[in-house]
Design an enzyme around this catalytic site. Structure first.
Site, PDB file in Angstrom:
ATOM      1  N   THR A 144       5.353  15.886   9.302  1.00 31.24           N
ATOM      2  CA  THR A 144       4.202  15.145   9.806  1.00 31.24           C
ATOM      3  C   THR A 144       3.100  16.092  10.290  1.00 31.24           C
ATOM      4  O   THR A 144       3.396  17.178  10.812  1.00 31.24           O
ATOM      5  CB  THR A 144       4.629  14.198  10.944  1.00 31.24           C
ATOM      6  N   SER A 179       5.619  13.693  20.612  1.00 27.27           N
ATOM      7  CA  SER A 179       6.661  12.704  20.947  1.00 27.27           C
ATOM      8  C   SER A 179       7.994  13.317  20.542  1.00 27.27           C
ATOM      9  O   SER A 179       8.032  14.278  19.760  1.00 27.27           O
ATOM     10  CB  SER A 179       6.449  11.391  20.181  1.00 27.27           C
ATOM     11  N   TYR A 181      10.011  12.041  18.528  1.00 26.74           N
ATOM     12  CA  TYR A 181      10.048  11.888  17.065  1.00 26.74           C
ATOM     13  C   TYR A 181       9.350  13.067  16.387  1.00 26.74           C
ATOM     14  O   TYR A 181       9.892  13.699  15.473  1.00 26.74           O
ATOM     15  CB  TYR A 181       9.384  10.555  16.640  1.00 26.74           C
ATOM     16  N   HIS A 182       8.100  13.345  16.823  1.00 32.12           N
ATOM     17  CA  HIS A 182       7.352  14.419  16.165  1.00 32.12           C
ATOM     18  C   HIS A 182       8.072  15.768  16.325  1.00 32.12           C
ATOM     19  O   HIS A 182       8.056  16.597  15.418  1.00 32.12           O
ATOM     20  CB  HIS A 182       5.926  14.500  16.722  1.00 32.12           C
ATOM     21  N   LYS A 185      10.666  16.550  13.703  1.00 32.53           N
ATOM     22  CA  LYS A 185      10.115  17.060  12.439  1.00 32.53           C
ATOM     23  C   LYS A 185       9.862  18.571  12.547  1.00 32.53           C
ATOM     24  O   LYS A 185       9.994  19.293  11.561  1.00 32.53           O
ATOM     25  CB  LYS A 185       8.819  16.322  12.100  1.00 32.53           C
TER      26      LYS A 185
HETATM   27  N1  USQ Z   1      -3.395   4.317  18.249  1.00 33.82           N
HETATM   28  C1  USQ Z   1      -4.360   3.545  18.818  1.00 33.82           C
HETATM   29  N2  USQ Z   1      -4.185   2.197  18.810  1.00 33.82           N
HETATM   30  C2  USQ Z   1      -3.110   1.589  18.237  1.00 33.82           C
HETATM   31  C3  USQ Z   1      -2.123   2.390  17.647  1.00 33.82           C
HETATM   32  C4  USQ Z   1      -2.295   3.755  17.679  1.00 33.82           C
HETATM   33  O1  USQ Z   1      -5.373   4.056  19.329  1.00 33.82           O
HETATM   34  O2  USQ Z   1      -3.022   0.341  18.267  1.00 33.82           O
HETATM   35  C5  USQ Z   1      -3.571   5.778  18.245  1.00 33.82           C
HETATM   36  C6  USQ Z   1      -2.460   6.549  18.923  1.00 33.82           C
HETATM   37  O3  USQ Z   1      -2.678   6.670  20.306  1.00 33.82           O
HETATM   38  C7  USQ Z   1      -2.506   7.894  18.191  1.00 33.82           C
HETATM   39  C8  USQ Z   1      -3.024   7.524  16.817  1.00 33.82           C
HETATM   40  O4  USQ Z   1      -3.550   6.211  16.902  1.00 33.82           O
HETATM   41  O5  USQ Z   1      -3.439   8.739  18.805  1.00 33.82           O
HETATM   42  C9  USQ Z   1      -1.936   7.537  15.746  1.00 33.82           C
HETATM   43  O6  USQ Z   1      -0.899   6.689  16.163  1.00 33.82           O
HETATM   44  P1  USQ Z   1      -0.029   5.875  15.090  1.00 33.82           P
HETATM   45  O7  USQ Z   1       0.853   4.908  15.814  1.00 33.82           O
HETATM   46  O8  USQ Z   1      -0.898   5.335  14.018  1.00 33.82           O
HETATM   47  O9  USQ Z   1       0.785   7.045  14.392  1.00 33.82           O
HETATM   48  P2  USQ Z   1       1.868   8.061  14.990  1.00 33.82           P
HETATM   49  O10 USQ Z   1       2.571   7.507  16.162  1.00 33.82           O
HETATM   50  O11 USQ Z   1       1.211   9.378  15.154  1.00 33.82           O
HETATM   51  O12 USQ Z   1       2.929   8.133  13.815  1.00 33.82           O
HETATM   52  C10 USQ Z   1       2.627   7.748  12.472  1.00 33.82           C
HETATM   53  C11 USQ Z   1       3.934   7.474  11.761  1.00 33.82           C
HETATM   54  C12 USQ Z   1       4.756   8.752  11.718  1.00 33.82           C
HETATM   55  C13 USQ Z   1       3.940   9.862  11.083  1.00 33.82           C
HETATM   56  C14 USQ Z   1       2.621  10.055  11.811  1.00 33.82           C
HETATM   57  C15 USQ Z   1       1.686  11.014  11.140  1.00 33.82           C
HETATM   58  O13 USQ Z   1       4.643   6.437  12.418  1.00 33.82           O
HETATM   59  O14 USQ Z   1       5.965   8.512  11.017  1.00 33.82           O
HETATM   60  O15 USQ Z   1       4.665  11.058  11.115  1.00 33.82           O
HETATM   61  O16 USQ Z   1       1.911   8.780  11.836  1.00 33.82           O
HETATM   62  S1  USQ Z   1       0.697  11.899  12.311  1.00 33.82           S
HETATM   63  O17 USQ Z   1       0.064  10.959  13.218  1.00 33.82           O
HETATM   64  O18 USQ Z   1      -0.266  12.673  11.562  1.00 33.82           O
HETATM   65  O19 USQ Z   1       1.606  12.744  13.059  1.00 33.82           O
END
Ligand code: USQ
Length: 389
Positions: A144, A179, A181-182, A185
């Site tokens: 990720t 997190s 989770y992260h 990875k």
């Molecule tokens: N966020 C909001 N509002 C929401 C949901 C999320 O502002 O309703 C924000 C979060 O605070 C965060 C960002 O959007 O700053 C990304 O959150 P997310 O829930 O879209 O994604 P994340 O938890 O980071 O995880 C997802 C996948 C994971 C993958 C990752 C890629 O679930 O499996 O590894 O995206 S990355 O984000 O590049 O690490």
């Protein structure tokens, strides 16, 4: 090629399998269907219709004449992993069978342990099994972009040249995940680098951004849909924002909304993964791809969804900044490189707005179902308050 997709029942696994079959590859799949169970446990469900794996595989056979050879089981069980590898001897393996939700891993100790153990152990099982039975095959592992965190400098693709006290070296870029989770990875990446170093395994470690979208070009009917999660634990930013708009709920950037991440569509995700499989690493190489199309702040995405919904669908949409349940920077520098996949030929399929129209259209047909799950859309998993037991 004969390709094994671990986690084939998932959001990306299923769509990748469809793409690989359409390219004439033989696809073997494995899954224990745990995501279906875990999503139900938080009181949610895929917002789009989701048939059982068996039914989807049957439809696939009827429509295309080929389908997936399926193994049901848990890849953190080494005997199960070893049995598939030994029986099938695939040319390439895509490992998507990890617990993929950051919020889930932050609920409490039970979920943190489950995420740590299952994710790290499954990858360890896999590299040992590969070394034993298929040392020359290619492992494509889903990592990720979140492994890097949000440093105040540019992010390279895996490695960078660094000078310290007058000496230079080419080293892995420092990781700083957000997190449990992260972090799993990150630990996987370290283990893969080590497996490559000692046994010469051929590895592509994909640092993927946040994926959005309801379909890929192979999905033309509901019986072939992949899952689509919208709740606060399993749903991700842009997908959730579209579901919120369709359900007349406020779109929820967390905090200030300046959190910036790399994003890419599901269509582009499976294109990139197929490209990586069809262009394997050199013998004995460990390579890292940063896999995303563009970076956006979550507020930019919220505003884009609002404007598409209002202008293209003629319906109102509200944005509401809610208290951020996560511990993360809400304003920061972000500039990761992402050139390697483009060099292999990756081009984005559609502009973001066009993709948003497709998502909103697909979701609008299932508005009633989305409304049934509206209570689990609001965030309630708080990073700093995760349960100790
Ligand atoms: N966020 C909001 N509002 C929401 C949901 C999320 O502002 O309703 C924000 C979060 O605070 C965060 C960002 O959007 O700053 C990304 O959150 P997310 O829930 O879209 O994604 P994340 O938890 O980071 O995880 C997802 C996948 C994971 C993958 C990752 C890629 O679930 O499996 O590894 O995206 S990355 O984000 O590049 O690490």
């Amino acid at each position: 090629m004969k390709i094994l997709v671990l986690g084939v029942d998932g959001y990306i696994g299923w769509t990748l399998a469809l793409r690989l079959l359409s390219h004439g590859h033989e696809v073997i799949g494995a899954d224990n269907y745990i995501t279906r169970k875990r999503v139900n446990e938080v009181g949610s469900s895929s917002a789009l219709p989701l048939m059982s794996f068996g039914r989807r595989n049957q439809v696939l056979k009827e429509k295309t004449g080929s389908n997936i050879t399926m193994y049901r089981g848990d890849v953190s069980n080494s005997e199960f992993m070893d049995r598939i590898i030994k029986e099938e001897k695939p040319d390439a393996i895509v490992h998507l069978a990890e617990q993929r939700s950051a919020p889930y891993s932050m609920i409490g100790l039970k979920q943190a342990k489950e995420t740590m153990v299952k994710n790290i152990v499954s990858t360890l099982n896999l590299v040992y099994s590969m070394k034993e039975h298929i040392p020359g095959s290619h492992l494509l592992k889903l990592g990720t972009m979140g492994e890097y965190g949000t440093p105040n400098i540019d992010i390279p693709e895996g490695f960078f040249e660094v000078e310290y006290k007058g000496r230079k070296d080419y080293l892995p870029f420092p990781k700083n995940a957000g997190s449990w989770y992260h972090w799993t990875k990150v630990h996987d990446s370290n283990n893969l680098m080590f497996a490559n170093k000692v046994w010469g395994l051929n590895v592509t470690d994909v640092m993927q951004g946040v994926v959005y979208g309801t379909r890929t070009r192979e999905i033309e009917e509901t019986s072939l849909y992949t899952r689509f999660d919208i709740d606060e634990v399993w749903g991700t930013a842009l997908n959730r924002f579209c579901a919120q708009a369709v359900a007349n709920l406020p779109i929820t950037p967390y905090g200030k909304g300046g959190q910036t991440r790399g994003f890419l569509s599901l269509e582009d995700s499976v294109s990139c993964l197929s490209l990586a499989l069809e262009n394997p690493p050199e013998k004995g190489e460990y390579r890292v791809f940063n896999q995303f199309d563009e970076h956006y702040s979550v507020l930019e995405l919220a505003e884009m969804v609002k404007s598409v919904y209002e202008e293209e669908f003629g319906k109102p949409a509200d944005i509401k900044h809610v208290p951020n349940p996560r511990v993360e920077k809400e304003e920061h520098y972000y500039n990761p490189e992402h050139e390697k996949l483009k060099k292999l030929g990756y081009r984005r399929a559609r502009e973001l707005r066009e993709e948003a129209v497709i998502i909103l259209n697909d979701l609008a047909k299932h508005r009633k179902k989305i409304l049934r799950y509206k209570d689990v859309i609001t965030p309630r998993t708080f990073w700093s308050k995760s349960k100790s037991l």
